[in-house]
Write a protein that holds these residues in place. Sequence first.
Motif, short mmCIF file in Angstrom:
data_model
loop_
_atom_site.label_atom_id
_atom_site.label_comp_id
_atom_site.label_asym_id
_atom_site.label_seq_id
_atom_site.Cartn_x
_atom_site.Cartn_y
_atom_site.Cartn_z
N PRO A 138 0.83 -1.21 0.00
CA PRO A 138 0.00 0.00 0.00
C PRO A 138 0.87 1.26 0.00
N ASN A 139 0.47 2.21 -0.84
CA ASN A 139 1.14 3.52 -0.89
C ASN A 139 2.65 3.40 -0.99
N MET A 140 3.13 2.57 -1.91
CA MET A 140 4.57 2.47 -2.13
C MET A 140 5.14 3.84 -2.49
N PRO A 141 6.19 4.30 -1.82
CA PRO A 141 6.70 5.65 -2.09
C PRO A 141 7.10 5.84 -3.56
N GLY A 142 6.97 7.08 -4.01
CA GLY A 142 7.42 7.43 -5.35
C GLY A 142 6.29 7.69 -6.32
N TRP A 143 5.26 6.86 -6.29
CA TRP A 143 4.19 6.99 -7.28
C TRP A 143 3.31 8.21 -7.02
N ASP A 144 3.21 8.64 -5.77
CA ASP A 144 2.38 9.81 -5.49
C ASP A 144 3.05 11.11 -5.91
N THR A 145 4.29 11.03 -6.36
CA THR A 145 4.99 12.23 -6.82
C THR A 145 5.15 12.25 -8.34
N THR A 146 4.54 11.30 -9.05
CA THR A 146 4.71 11.21 -10.51
C THR A 146 3.67 11.99 -11.29
N GLY A 147 2.68 12.58 -10.60
CA GLY A 147 1.65 13.33 -11.29
C GLY A 147 0.49 12.49 -11.77
N LEU A 148 0.43 11.21 -11.39
CA LEU A 148 -0.68 10.36 -11.78
C LEU A 148 -1.97 10.80 -11.07
N ASP A 149 -3.10 10.59 -11.75
CA ASP A 149 -4.40 10.90 -11.16
C ASP A 149 -4.82 9.71 -10.31
N LEU A 150 -4.44 9.73 -9.04
CA LEU A 150 -4.69 8.61 -8.14
C LEU A 150 -5.97 8.84 -7.34
N PRO A 151 -6.65 7.76 -6.93
CA PRO A 151 -7.89 7.92 -6.17
C PRO A 151 -7.65 8.62 -4.84
N SER A 152 -8.69 9.31 -4.36
CA SER A 152 -8.64 9.85 -3.01
C SER A 152 -9.38 8.86 -2.12
N SER A 153 -8.79 8.52 -0.98
CA SER A 153 -9.35 7.47 -0.14
C SER A 153 -8.99 7.75 1.32
#
Length: 269
Positions: A138-153
Motif C-alpha cells: 500500500p502507498n509504495m513511495p514514489g508513485w504519489d509524486t509522478t503526477g498520476l491521477d490517483l484515487p482519493s481514499s
Amino acid sequence: ENAPEHRVPIDLAIRGTIPPWLNGVLYRTGPGTTRIPTVEDPSKTVDIQHWFDGLATHHRFEVFPGGKRVSYRSRKGAEELEHRIAEAGTYPDFSFGQRGDPCQNIFRKFFTVWETVRGMGSTPSSPSARNVSVTLTPNMPGWDTTGLDLPSSTGPRYIVAKTDADGLQLLDPKTLEPLVCGSYKDLDPRLDGPLSAAHSCRDHETGDFHNYSCTFAGRFPTYKVFRIGGADGKVDILAEIKDAPPAYIHSFAMTDRYLVLCVWQAHIK
C-alpha cells in the motif's frame, strides 16, 4: 480451477469468532485463472500448468468493527494478457513451467528468457497487460509524486502489485481496478534492470522502501540496491554489486543497520 470474480462486494459467512477490536482491510493476490478458452475455438482451452504462471486475481477483505461482518470482493489483474492468450491459443510470455511443443522446449525457453528481458523495459499501454501477482504494497513511495491521477481514499490511495521482475501494477484500493502498468524505471531511469525482488523491505520508522534492480551486461550483471524515500519519493542508489552472477532472487532483507542481498545458487546461465 478458475476463480470467479466478485467485483461487487459480497458478505462472507463467519465461522468462529472475530475479536471485536479487529477491523480493517486485508489485501491478497495470487493466481486465479488457469484455463482460457481460445477465440478460434472456444471448446479448446489454453491450460496453464504451473501454479506461478496462473493469471492474477486480486482480493479485498473488509473486516467491519464489532467482528460480525466481513465483506469480500475480487478482480482479475491481467485481463489484457488473458485476451492475448485467447487470441494466440498459447501462453505468449516467459513462464515458470508452461509445457509447449517438445521440439521447441530447449531453445524456446532460452530465447523467451532473453526476449522477455529485453521487453521488460517497455511499459505496456494497458494496465492489465502484465501478470503481477506475488506481493502487494500500500502507498509504495514514489508513485504519489509522478503526477498520476490517483484515487482519493480514507485508507491507502493506491496499492502496488509486485513480482520477481521490475513490472509493477497500481490498483484502486476499493475496486481493485488496475490503474497503471509501470516499472521501477518510471520512478528513476537508473533502475533499468529487468529483475527485482517481489518481497521488498519497508523501514517502519521512516517509511522508506528498499529493493534491488539487476541489469544484465558483460560477464557479470550489476545489482543496484536502492531506497525510495517515504517522505519525498526520492530514489537513492545505496550500493552497486558487479562481481556476482545473475540469480533469481525472490526476497530482500534488512535489519536495523543493514540491507541484505542474498545472491544464492539459483543462477541464470
